[in-house]
Design an enzyme around this catalytic site. Structure first.
Site, mmCIF file in Angstrom:
data_model
loop_
_atom_site.group_PDB
_atom_site.id
_atom_site.type_symbol
_atom_site.label_atom_id
_atom_site.label_comp_id
_atom_site.label_asym_id
_atom_site.label_seq_id
_atom_site.Cartn_x
_atom_site.Cartn_y
_atom_site.Cartn_z
ATOM 1 N N ASP A 101 0.700 -1.244 0.271
ATOM 2 C CA ASP A 101 -0.121 -0.027 0.021
ATOM 3 C C ASP A 101 0.894 1.312 -0.065
ATOM 4 O OD1 ASP A 101 0.632 -1.002 2.556
ATOM 5 O OD2 ASP A 101 -0.811 0.426 3.539
ATOM 6 N N GLU A 167 -0.382 -2.040 5.274
ATOM 7 C CA GLU A 167 0.353 -2.070 6.245
ATOM 8 C C GLU A 167 0.360 -0.833 6.976
ATOM 9 O OE1 GLU A 167 3.522 -1.270 8.681
ATOM 10 O OE2 GLU A 167 3.592 -0.111 6.857
ATOM 11 N N ARG A 212 18.895 -5.739 13.590
ATOM 12 C CA ARG A 212 18.952 -5.774 15.165
ATOM 13 C C ARG A 212 18.049 -6.970 15.740
ATOM 14 N NH1 ARG A 212 20.779 -2.196 18.759
ATOM 15 N NH2 ARG A 212 19.796 -2.444 20.928
ATOM 16 N N HIS A 401 7.301 9.037 4.634
ATOM 17 C CA HIS A 401 6.319 9.685 4.795
ATOM 18 C C HIS A 401 6.137 11.022 4.467
ATOM 19 C CE1 HIS A 401 3.943 6.431 7.289
ATOM 20 N NE2 HIS A 401 4.877 5.745 6.820
#
Length: 436
Positions: A101, A167, A212, A401
């Site tokens: 998405d 998501e 990580r 974003h």
């Protein structure tokens, strides 16, 4: 060749020459389809779709998987696509995940394949952009499907390709994303033993990989606080109970949770208020104020502590002011947790693919990822692929974003090689107890 395959299947070992041959084939095939993967990415980028609306993207994915002879299921969690590739030899089931998405962001990057798409989001017309790199994830996994399908007879196990919608969160009033895919059986029939995923990163140098163990991305909770006072004239504040002043005190009080109540050397956390709403004009103290915010944590015990302290601080400050306070905390995505044993087992694969100097241990991220729902069910390993041009610094690179978000797609081939090699290496190293 048949004798070698039987020997491998019976012993559970991979002969060095045979493994080397598979590794070389992965590298060669990934290089051979590099241009195709970039073309896929740019096409998906130019025509993005919002969460639970990834119709054309899903159709593109399903068509490609079917052309490779992969068993395909569509319509999972609305628009999700799941492909199953059965190898020539028995072995574990490895899942690989990509999210599809885009975001309600209007692109302003000057590239030939920039998005011009618009759509409706929460009742408003918005621009649509792949401002988090999910277009690269889809293209990479389509490439992995092609690489692995070309060597399926030599695979010791089964691969599940999970192309996930939403998501970024399902539209208001809808379900979606990884949580719904799990509910609808994406990790079942056949049952998955381990899952791998990656995320492109605009501030990490191209052709590098960060990872990580344990908590790698934060769990996220949504917070709503309502402060109910007593409305009065702004000239006579003593005649009422001011929810605006009370809300302001609560905001400041919440900031002491991370700085004074948490063992922050153990794991980072964030409590942020993003919106305060109340009142209609300058000379009226309103009856009610509403605040909404976000909570980020990387440790379940600390998450519980944050919730406890939010309720205590907000209600006690409200009581001291004579106001009534309601606290509502809605749990969102869990912590994205990398299984320590699986991570330790597979880091060598990333180092062999990218070069040891190009693989690094990174700090945890306070952003969230719903890959976490998959990793709650089966051992998971989620890593970060560099997408920042080599000639700029992280300070110059636009964050995710945002309208200026940009990815250098010259590093996509490394993503194809990494996911392909993780799959093959996991299969060859697998013992039944590993995935249980």
């Amino acid at each position: 060749m048949r004798y070698i395959l039987l020997l491998i299947a019976s012993t559970g070992l991979c002969l060095p020459s045979f493994c080397q041959d598979l590794n070389q084939r992965i590298d060669e095939q990934a290089q051979a389809i590099e241009e195709q993967v970039v073309d896929w990415r740019r096409d998906i980028h130019q025509y993005p779709e919002l969460s639970n609306r990834e119709f054309k993207t899903a159709e593109k994915v399903a068509s490609h998987l079917k052309s490779l002879g992969i068993e395909v299921t569509t319509g999972v969690a609305h628009t999700g696509v799941v492909g199953v590739l059965k190898g020539g030899q028995p072995g574990p089931v490895v899942a690989l995940r990509a999210d599809m998405d885009a975001l309600p962001v209007t692109e302003r990057v000057d590239i030939p394949f920039a998005s011009q798409a618009v759509a409706e989001y929460n009742g408003e017309e918005v621009g649509v952009m792949h401002a988090c790199g999910h277009d690269t994830h889809v293209a990479i996994l389509m490439g992995v499907a092609q690489v692995l399908s070309d060597m399926k007879d030599d695979l010791s196990g089964t691969v599940k390709f999970i192309f996930q919608p939403a998501e970024e969160g399902a539209p208001e009033g809808e379900e979606g994303g990884a949580e719904l895919m799990v509910e609808e059986g994406a990790l079942k029939s056949p049952d998955v033993d381990a899952i791998f995923g990656l995320h492109i990163n605009s501030k990490t140098k191209v052709n590098t990989i960060g990872y990580r163990p344990e908590g790698t991305m934060a769990g996220v909770d949504n917070l709503e606080i309502k402060v109910k006072g007593a409305q009065t004239h702004g000239a006579y504040p003593w005649s009422g109970v001011d929810p605006i002043v009370t809300a302001s005190q609560i905001v400041m009080g919440l900031q002491t949770i991370v700085s004074r109540n948490l063992e922050i050397i153990k794991a980072p956390a964030v409590v942020s208020i993003g919106k305060i709403e109340g009142g209609v004009r300058s000379n009226i103290i309103p009856e009610e104020v509403t605040m909404i915010g976000t909570i980020r944590s990387l440790d379940p015990e600390m998450q519980d502590k944050i919730h406890q302290r939010i309720r205590e601080i907000a209600t006690n400050i409200g009581e001291s002011a004579g106001a009534e306070v309601e606290v509502n905390i809605i749990k969102g995505y869990p912590v994205t947790y990398n299984d320590p044993e699986l991570t330790a087992q597979m880091v060598g694969t990333l180092q062999s693919v990218a070069g040891k100097d190009n693989v690094f241990l990174r700090y945890p991220v306070t952003g969230a990822e719903d890959f976490s729902f998959f990793a709650q069910e089966v051992p998971g390993f989620f890593f970060f692929l560099g997408g920042m041009p080599a000639d700029i610094s992280p300070e110059e690179a636009a964050p995710h974003h945002t309208p200026d978000f940009f990815i250098d797609d010259s590093g996509l081939t490394l993503g194809v090689r990494a996911l392909s090699q993780l799959t093959v290496d996991y299969m060859e190293q697998y013992k039944p107890e590993m995935g249980k």
